[in-house]
Write a protein that holds these residues in place. Structure first.
Motif, PDB file in Angstrom:
ATOM      1  N   UNK A  66       0.834  -1.190   0.000  1.00 20.22           N
ATOM      2  CA  UNK A  66       0.000   0.000   0.000  1.00 20.22           C
ATOM      3  C   UNK A  66       0.872   1.244   0.000  1.00 20.22           C
ATOM      4  N   UNK A  67       0.584   2.170  -0.898  1.00 23.56           N
ATOM      5  CA  UNK A  67       1.345   3.414  -0.995  1.00 23.56           C
ATOM      6  C   UNK A  67       0.522   4.564  -0.419  1.00 23.56           C
ATOM      7  N   UNK A  68       1.171   5.355   0.424  1.00 22.02           N
ATOM      8  CA  UNK A  68       0.520   6.497   1.051  1.00 22.02           C
ATOM      9  C   UNK A  68       1.099   7.786   0.471  1.00 22.02           C
ATOM     10  N   UNK A  69       0.311   8.851   0.460  1.00 23.66           N
ATOM     11  CA  UNK A  69       0.789  10.131  -0.100  1.00 23.66           C
ATOM     12  C   UNK A  69       1.818  10.780   0.805  1.00 23.66           C
ATOM     13  N   UNK A  70       2.330  11.914   0.356  1.00 23.42           N
ATOM     14  CA  UNK A  70       3.369  12.636   1.092  1.00 23.42           C
ATOM     15  C   UNK A  70       2.895  12.997   2.496  1.00 23.42           C
ATOM     16  N   UNK A  71       3.829  12.907   3.461  1.00 20.06           N
ATOM     17  CA  UNK A  71       3.535  13.209   4.854  1.00 20.06           C
ATOM     18  C   UNK A  71       4.430  14.359   5.312  1.00 20.06           C
ATOM     19  N   UNK A  72       3.852  15.463   5.768  1.00 30.10           N
ATOM     20  CA  UNK A  72       4.672  16.549   6.299  1.00 30.10           C
ATOM     21  C   UNK A  72       5.465  16.098   7.514  1.00 30.10           C
ATOM     22  N   UNK A  73       6.665  16.662   7.658  1.00 34.01           N
ATOM     23  CA  UNK A  73       7.547  16.306   8.771  1.00 34.01           C
ATOM     24  C   UNK A  73       7.066  16.966  10.065  1.00 34.01           C
ATOM     25  N   UNK A  74       7.613  16.443  11.167  1.00 31.81           N
ATOM     26  CA  UNK A  74       7.397  17.072  12.455  1.00 31.81           C
ATOM     27  C   UNK A  74       6.178  16.611  13.211  1.00 31.81           C
ATOM     28  N   UNK A  75       5.616  15.444  12.832  1.00 32.00           N
ATOM     29  CA  UNK A  75       4.471  14.943  13.578  1.00 32.00           C
ATOM     30  C   UNK A  75       4.323  13.443  13.377  1.00 32.00           C
ATOM     31  N   UNK A  76       3.444  12.837  14.177  1.00 29.49           N
ATOM     32  CA  UNK A  76       3.155  11.423  14.040  1.00 29.49           C
ATOM     33  C   UNK A  76       1.969  11.189  13.123  1.00 29.49           C
TER      34      UNK A  76
END
Length: 581
Positions: A555-565
């Motif tokens: 499963x591929x997930x979209x981009x995740x911003x840094x600095x959080x869970x």
């Protein structure tokens, strides 16, 4: 050259190499205490301020029984599922309680308050159990969304089921007998993993040796005329145990049909469960004390074949046995494959086995830099994690001798400093212990070690268990501009276990692809946080995250911003924020 001369020369060269590789301590800050060095992992002892008050019971006797020097474990368990890892400390007790003695010490559970402090909730949750405890493992064996706890003992095992307490909270219920778990041996490390790919967590338990305290024959050093702890080779070893999860709250002992019972018995001390050959099935690596390590390749259907000797990951160079203590696994060389690290005895290196694929491993201890720097210590807990968030796995080790009178017998200290290493992502490590904080410059009888980002600031923290001494909580306060994401994986609870143990994760960020695993077991007697803290270096996001779930679904997930869970749930397209409420 005589053997003793070769060993002496090797030790001198190793010490010289380690001295050169070890950076100087940072200069003092105002007030005289050393300051953090920017970019170098820096840990502050937060134990007292956090309210963590636990001391491992010192069961030392004049007989120097071998169990006295082997505990104790530590573990992280988010028992109330609030997104904050709670701390569990394993306790032992007197081997032979004196008549009229007070109540024995018990395990302790410290609830994470979310503000850097912890509250002792042991009595409230029902974990105030006495016994000669050793290690622990954390896993949601019934897929209900709440982690359960298993504890190993000298002569037993206990399964604590996490259940509602009737007042809106949680408590633990001893369900060992009802679950059909029975291990009357000396259990040490244990680990959860889905070995038959049915979506339920199974349990592997390492057994050490058989000790009869009523007929114990102390060992004595002839040179100094002192009794000391006997080596494991004077005791009989017994098979380890594998329990299959039946899915109805019970387990079946499959030690025989799985092939584990047929293995030459070895004193098991460290275990890791994950897919080592990339075929989608959970394999098991076990560090055995003074016997070849097991590398149990999963054949499907819950059956295993030991490939340890053929793989090259069972012995030290020249065919010598390891005194295998703890196990760490991870991609240390950028190959996308999990390599294996094993902590070792005094005058022997921490072993590094690079995974070359197809169950072939290359011994890499000295080229890695870990070998020379660890030759003069006796290692137990060991773990891989990204302390400085640069995308490369770093390593920490808990050290301490097993012979209390080692200075007289082996000319080696009993208490020893822990060690910290930074990795370069290409299979090499550099020691930074002197610059990593005061704890690494002090001496301890180190045993357990577990990693968790307990304050959820994105920097992985450490907890050390010390034999006969205090548990120490180290908060990571590394000065770095590097970014991070923290991933909490949730399996669907049907084809994959809810803990997602066995998942493979690829994170593309800043032109690199980092590979991590959610694995079972690891370190020594201890349980780390399953959440994955991924260092991104200077990148401000993870461009793409790809998860291969235990079910085999990719499963591929979209981009995740840094600095959080972020919580990634199998079958759901969109990640969800996973910062604690």
């Amino acid at each position: 050259m005589p053997t003793r001369h070769r060993l002496l020369a090797a030790a001198v060269l190793a010490a010289a190499f380690a001295a050169c590789a070890r950076p100087p301590a940072p200069p003092p800050a105002a007030g005289g205490a050393p300051a953090a060095t920017p970019g170098v992992p820096w840990f502050v002892d937060a134990t007292a301020g956090a309210g963590v008050d636990f001391r491992h019971f010192d069961s030392a006797t004049p007989a120097h029984y071998i169990p006295e020097v082997m505990g104790g474990g530590v573990g992280w368990i988010d028992y109330d599922a609030d997104g904050r890892p709670d701390l569990f400390c394993v306790q032992d007790g007197p081997l032979r309680p004196a008549p009229g003695a007070g109540p024995p010490p018990t395990h302790k559970l410290f609830r994470n308050n979310g503000d850097g402090t912890f509250t002792d909730v042991t009595d409230r949750v029902g974990l105030n159990k006495a016994g000669y405890g050793m290690g622990c493992a954390v896993g949601d064996y019934d897929n209900d969304g709440f982690d359960d706890l298993v504890v190993t003992y000298l002569g037993g095992i206990t399964l604590f089921h996490n259940v509602p307490d009737g007042a809106g909270g949680r408590r633990f219920e001893d369900v060992t007998a009802a679950a059909g778990l029975r291990n009357p041996h000396w259990g040490t490390s244990c680990g959860w993993g889905d070995v038959d790919n049915d979506g339920r967590l199974d349990l592997y338990v390492c057994n050490y040796v058989e000790v009869d305290l009523d007929h114990y024959r102390p060992c004595e050093n002839a040179d100094v005329k002192q009794v000391y702890v006997c080596p494991p080779t004077v005791f009989p070893a017994v098979p380890h145990k594998l329990f299959r999860n039946n899915g109805d709250g019970t387990f079946a002992d499959v030690t025989g049909p799985s092939g584990v019972a047929a293995l030459p018995p070895g004193g098991g001390l460290g275990v890791a469960l994950l897919d080592l050959d990339g075929d989608g099935k959970t394999d098991v690596y076990v560090a055995n004390d003074m016997k070849p390590a097991y590398l149990l390749q999963n054949q499907g259907g819950g059956k295993f074949v030991d490939r340890g000797l053929l793989s090259g990951a069972a012995l030290m160079p020249n065919g010598r046995f390891m005194a295998g203590m703890g196990v760490a696994v991870g991609d240390i060389d950028g190959s996308g494959r999990p390599s294996v690290l094993v902590s070792n005895y005094q005058d022997e290196p921490t072993m590094v086995f690079l995974n070359k694929g197809r169950m072939v491993f290359q011994e890499w201890s000295h080229p890695s830099g870990l070998g020379p720097a660890t030759t003069k210590t006796l290692g137990f807990g060991i773990d891989l994690f990204d302390a400085d968030l640069d995308g490369n796995l770093d390593a920490a080790l808990a050290n301490g001798h097993v012979v209390r009178n080692a200075p007289a017998i082996f000319h080696a200290p009993y208490e020893q400093p822990a060690q910290m290493f930074v990795g370069d992502g290409r299979g090499r490590f550099r020691e930074v212990s002197d610059a990593a904080g005061a704890y690494f410059r002090e001496k301890w009888v180190g045993r357990g070690l577990a990693v968790a980002d307990y304050d959820n600031d994105g920097r992985p923290d450490l907890v050390f268990g010390n034999n006969g001494g205090p548990v120490k909580l180290l908060r990571n306060q590394t000065e770095t501009a590097n970014r991070w994401v923290r991933l909490d994986l949730v399996g669907d609870g049907r084809a994959s276990n809810r803990n997602a143990v066995g998942a493979r994760v690829e994170v593309a960020a800043g032109g690199r692809t980092l590979v991590r695993w959610v694995h079972g077991g690891g370190s020594y007697l201890s349980a780390g946080d399953r959440r994955l803290v991924i260092g991104l270096g200077p990148a401000d996001r993870a461009d793409r995250v790809t998860v291969t779930w235990p079910s085999g679904r990719r499963q591929e997930f979209p981009a995740l911003p840094a600095g959080r869970g972020w919580r990634l749930t199998e079958g759901k397209a969109d990640p969800a924020p996973a910062d604690p409420r």
